[in-house]
Design an enzyme around this catalytic site. Structure first.
Site, PDB file in Angstrom:
ATOM      1  N   SER A   9       4.115  11.748  -5.394  1.00 18.05           N
ATOM      2  CA  SER A   9       3.126  12.183  -4.408  1.00 18.05           C
ATOM      3  C   SER A   9       3.773  12.304  -3.037  1.00 18.05           C
ATOM      4  O   SER A   9       4.237  11.319  -2.456  1.00 18.05           O
ATOM      5  CB  SER A   9       1.971  11.180  -4.341  1.00 18.05           C
ATOM      6  OG  SER A   9       1.179  11.484  -3.218  1.00 18.05           O
ATOM      7  N   HIS A  34       3.232  16.280  -6.610  1.00 18.39           N
ATOM      8  CA  HIS A  34       1.800  16.019  -6.441  1.00 18.39           C
ATOM      9  C   HIS A  34       1.469  16.136  -4.953  1.00 18.39           C
ATOM     10  O   HIS A  34       2.074  15.478  -4.110  1.00 18.39           O
ATOM     11  CB  HIS A  34       1.452  14.621  -6.962  1.00 18.39           C
ATOM     12  CG  HIS A  34      -0.010  14.314  -6.940  1.00 18.39           C
ATOM     13  ND1 HIS A  34      -0.895  14.792  -7.883  1.00 18.39           N
ATOM     14  CD2 HIS A  34      -0.757  13.587  -6.073  1.00 18.39           C
ATOM     15  CE1 HIS A  34      -2.109  14.362  -7.611  1.00 18.39           C
ATOM     16  NE2 HIS A  34      -2.066  13.632  -6.511  1.00 18.39           N
ATOM     17  N   ASP A  36      -1.454  15.927  -2.127  1.00 15.86           N
ATOM     18  CA  ASP A  36      -2.788  15.388  -1.826  1.00 15.86           C
ATOM     19  C   ASP A  36      -3.368  16.035  -0.580  1.00 15.86           C
ATOM     20  O   ASP A  36      -2.824  15.877   0.512  1.00 15.86           O
ATOM     21  CB  ASP A  36      -2.692  13.872  -1.599  1.00 15.86           C
ATOM     22  CG  ASP A  36      -2.408  13.130  -2.884  1.00 15.86           C
ATOM     23  OD1 ASP A  36      -3.205  13.264  -3.825  1.00 15.86           O
ATOM     24  OD2 ASP A  36      -1.382  12.422  -2.946  1.00 15.86           O
ATOM     25  N   MET A  38      -6.540  16.042   1.858  1.00 14.58           N
ATOM     26  CA  MET A  38      -7.708  15.224   2.244  1.00 14.58           C
ATOM     27  C   MET A  38      -8.333  15.791   3.507  1.00 14.58           C
ATOM     28  O   MET A  38      -7.618  16.144   4.451  1.00 14.58           O
ATOM     29  CB  MET A  38      -7.257  13.792   2.533  1.00 14.58           C
ATOM     30  CG  MET A  38      -6.499  13.141   1.404  1.00 14.58           C
ATOM     31  SD  MET A  38      -5.989  11.487   1.890  1.00 14.58           S
ATOM     32  CE  MET A  38      -5.078  10.987   0.441  1.00 14.58           C
ATOM     33  N   HIS A  67      -4.034  18.248  -5.571  1.00 16.68           N
ATOM     34  CA  HIS A  67      -5.204  17.373  -5.745  1.00 16.68           C
ATOM     35  C   HIS A  67      -6.087  17.498  -4.509  1.00 16.68           C
ATOM     36  O   HIS A  67      -5.734  17.004  -3.442  1.00 16.68           O
ATOM     37  CB  HIS A  67      -4.679  15.933  -5.930  1.00 16.68           C
ATOM     38  CG  HIS A  67      -5.749  14.893  -6.054  1.00 16.68           C
ATOM     39  ND1 HIS A  67      -5.472  13.540  -5.946  1.00 16.68           N
ATOM     40  CD2 HIS A  67      -7.085  14.985  -6.273  1.00 16.68           C
ATOM     41  CE1 HIS A  67      -6.581  12.858  -6.105  1.00 16.68           C
ATOM     42  NE2 HIS A  67      -7.575  13.693  -6.293  1.00 16.68           N
ATOM     43  N   MET A  69      -8.994  16.533  -2.344  1.00 15.87           N
ATOM     44  CA  MET A  69     -10.004  15.517  -2.020  1.00 15.87           C
ATOM     45  C   MET A  69     -10.797  16.052  -0.836  1.00 15.87           C
ATOM     46  O   MET A  69     -10.707  15.550   0.286  1.00 15.87           O
ATOM     47  CB  MET A  69      -9.312  14.186  -1.702  1.00 15.87           C
ATOM     48  CG  MET A  69      -8.788  13.497  -2.954  1.00 15.87           C
ATOM     49  SD  MET A  69      -7.507  12.283  -2.592  1.00 15.87           S
ATOM     50  CE  MET A  69      -6.099  13.357  -2.531  1.00 15.87           C
ATOM     51  N   MET A 138      -8.807   8.719 -11.571  1.00 15.06           N
ATOM     52  CA  MET A 138      -8.393   7.949 -10.390  1.00 15.06           C
ATOM     53  C   MET A 138      -8.268   6.480 -10.787  1.00 15.06           C
ATOM     54  O   MET A 138      -9.160   5.920 -11.428  1.00 15.06           O
ATOM     55  CB  MET A 138      -9.430   8.055  -9.260  1.00 15.06           C
ATOM     56  CG  MET A 138      -9.485   9.370  -8.512  1.00 15.06           C
ATOM     57  SD  MET A 138      -7.969  10.008  -7.725  1.00 15.06           S
ATOM     58  CE  MET A 138      -7.304   8.596  -6.868  1.00 15.06           C
ATOM     59  N   GLY A 143      -7.927   8.328  -1.096  1.00 14.69           N
ATOM     60  CA  GLY A 143      -7.909   8.397   0.365  1.00 14.69           C
ATOM     61  C   GLY A 143      -6.616   7.863   0.966  1.00 14.69           C
ATOM     62  O   GLY A 143      -6.204   8.316   2.020  1.00 14.69           O
ATOM     63  N   PHE A 144      -5.993   6.922   0.295  1.00  7.75           N
ATOM     64  CA  PHE A 144      -4.801   6.294   0.858  1.00  7.75           C
ATOM     65  C   PHE A 144      -3.796   5.975  -0.238  1.00  7.75           C
ATOM     66  O   PHE A 144      -4.195   5.595  -1.341  1.00  7.75           O
ATOM     67  CB  PHE A 144      -5.169   4.988   1.578  1.00  7.75           C
ATOM     68  CG  PHE A 144      -6.183   5.191   2.672  1.00  7.75           C
ATOM     69  CD1 PHE A 144      -5.776   5.547   3.954  1.00  7.75           C
ATOM     70  CD2 PHE A 144      -7.539   5.074   2.408  1.00  7.75           C
ATOM     71  CE1 PHE A 144      -6.714   5.764   4.962  1.00  7.75           C
ATOM     72  CE2 PHE A 144      -8.489   5.294   3.401  1.00  7.75           C
ATOM     73  CZ  PHE A 144      -8.081   5.643   4.686  1.00  7.75           C
ATOM     74  N   GLY A 145      -2.525   6.089   0.111  1.00  6.91           N
ATOM     75  CA  GLY A 145      -1.476   5.639  -0.788  1.00  6.91           C
ATOM     76  C   GLY A 145      -1.299   4.129  -0.629  1.00  6.91           C
ATOM     77  O   GLY A 145      -1.909   3.505   0.246  1.00  6.91           O
ATOM     78  N   GLY A 146      -0.490   3.556  -1.480  1.00  7.60           N
ATOM     79  CA  GLY A 146      -0.111   2.155  -1.324  1.00  7.60           C
ATOM     80  C   GLY A 146      -1.149   1.135  -1.758  1.00  7.60           C
ATOM     81  O   GLY A 146      -1.016  -0.045  -1.437  1.00  7.60           O
ATOM     82  N   GLY A 177      -2.682   6.549  -8.424  1.00  4.90           N
ATOM     83  CA  GLY A 177      -2.985   5.397  -7.579  1.00  4.90           C
ATOM     84  C   GLY A 177      -2.437   4.106  -8.157  1.00  4.90           C
ATOM     85  O   GLY A 177      -2.813   3.696  -9.252  1.00  4.90           O
ATOM     86  N   GLY A 178      -1.509   3.497  -7.436  1.00  4.41           N
ATOM     87  CA  GLY A 178      -0.971   2.210  -7.869  1.00  4.41           C
ATOM     88  C   GLY A 178      -0.096   2.281  -9.102  1.00  4.41           C
ATOM     89  O   GLY A 178       0.062   1.278  -9.814  1.00  4.41           O
ATOM     90  N   GLY A 198       3.439   7.599  -5.595  1.00  4.51           N
ATOM     91  CA  GLY A 198       3.802   7.803  -4.200  1.00  4.51           C
ATOM     92  C   GLY A 198       4.696   6.686  -3.707  1.00  4.51           C
ATOM     93  O   GLY A 198       5.932   6.824  -3.638  1.00  4.51           O
TER      94      GLY A 198
END
Ligand code: DX5
Ligand code: ZN
Length: 224
Positions: A9, A34, A36, A38, A67, A69, A138, A143-146, A177-178, A198
């Site tokens: 990502s 990927h 993202d 937003m 992707h 969002m 998902m 909304g956020f990485g990490g 995600g994660g 990511g």
């Protein structure tokens, strides 16, 4: 288990050195980029838009997995197709007429993807199972990485796999995600095909090695 597809990502890349990071992915064992997008409305964050996407495209030598969002994604499908998206994924929760939106994505010559937020059951897609090429489950709140993977989403991937098998759908399951070396094996065993990563790629000491490790990890662990 098939060889996993790895989609780093770009959200976690160094935007001041974007070309360098894109070229690193070109050289790596990763399969897709990927991307993202937003809008600050569908999710509480704004990422980047067309100028950045165009810049990525100029250097990227692998398919762009976009992707979205954003609310009302129909407004921008054509522009994303023109910007070089191989796959366009819209959120189930953002589309009133999802079947129409997915059909349009295919008409534009792209693979059609649909993403499900954590609370949306896999059965929401049962009646339009032939309308998409990919489903993005998902594994965090978008909304956020990490962020840390939400554990219940592993069971959800299993349910998605059962639904696709039951309807003989060839659609790929993507997780986002994660995803890291600790979570990828259970996600692969649950039936995921495509792994967005990511933080675990770009924040690694050696991103090329991190990609290689992610690519090989699921097959190294015996099925339990
Ligand atoms: C979040 C994005 C993800 C994000 C994943 O809403 O959809 O693609 O970049 O980041 P990591 O891998 O850091 O969880
Ligand atoms: Zn994403």
């Amino acid at each position: 288990m098939n060889q996993p597809l790895i989609a780093p990502s770009i959200l976690a890349a160094d935007f001041a050195n974007l070309q360098r990071d894109v070229e690193m992915i070109n050289r790596s064992e990763a399969d897709w980029f990927h991307i993202d997008i937003m809008d600050g409305e569908f999710v509480p964050n704004i990422s980047f838009g067309f100028p950045v996407l165009e810049a990525i495209r100029q250097h990227a030598q692998k398919p762009l997995d976009v992707h979205l969002m954003i609310v009302q994604p129909d407004r921008y499908l054509e522009q994303f197709a023109r910007a070089g998206a191989a796959t366009i994924t819209v959120h189930y929760e953002a589309c009133t007429h999802l079947h129409r939106t997915l059909t349009r994505i295919r008409e534009l010559g792209c693979r059609a993807g649909v993403a499900l937020n954590l609370q949306t059951p896999v059965t929401a897609l049962e009646d339009i199972i032939d309308a998409f090429d990919q489903v993005l489950v998902m594994t965090i709140n978008p909304g956020f990485g990490g962020q840390k993977l939400v554990h219940s989403s592993i069971t959800k991937v299993q349910k998605m796999r059962q639904l696709l098998t039951q309807h003989r759908s060839p659609a790929l399951i993507e997780v986002d995600g994660g995803v890291d070396l600790d979570t990828i094996t259970s996600l692969a065993q649950a039936g995921a095909d495509v792994f967005v990563a990511g933080t675990s790629v770009f924040k690694a000491a050696d991103p090329l090695q991190a990609i290689q490790d992610l690519k090989q990890r699921p097959s190294q662990t015996p099925f339990i």
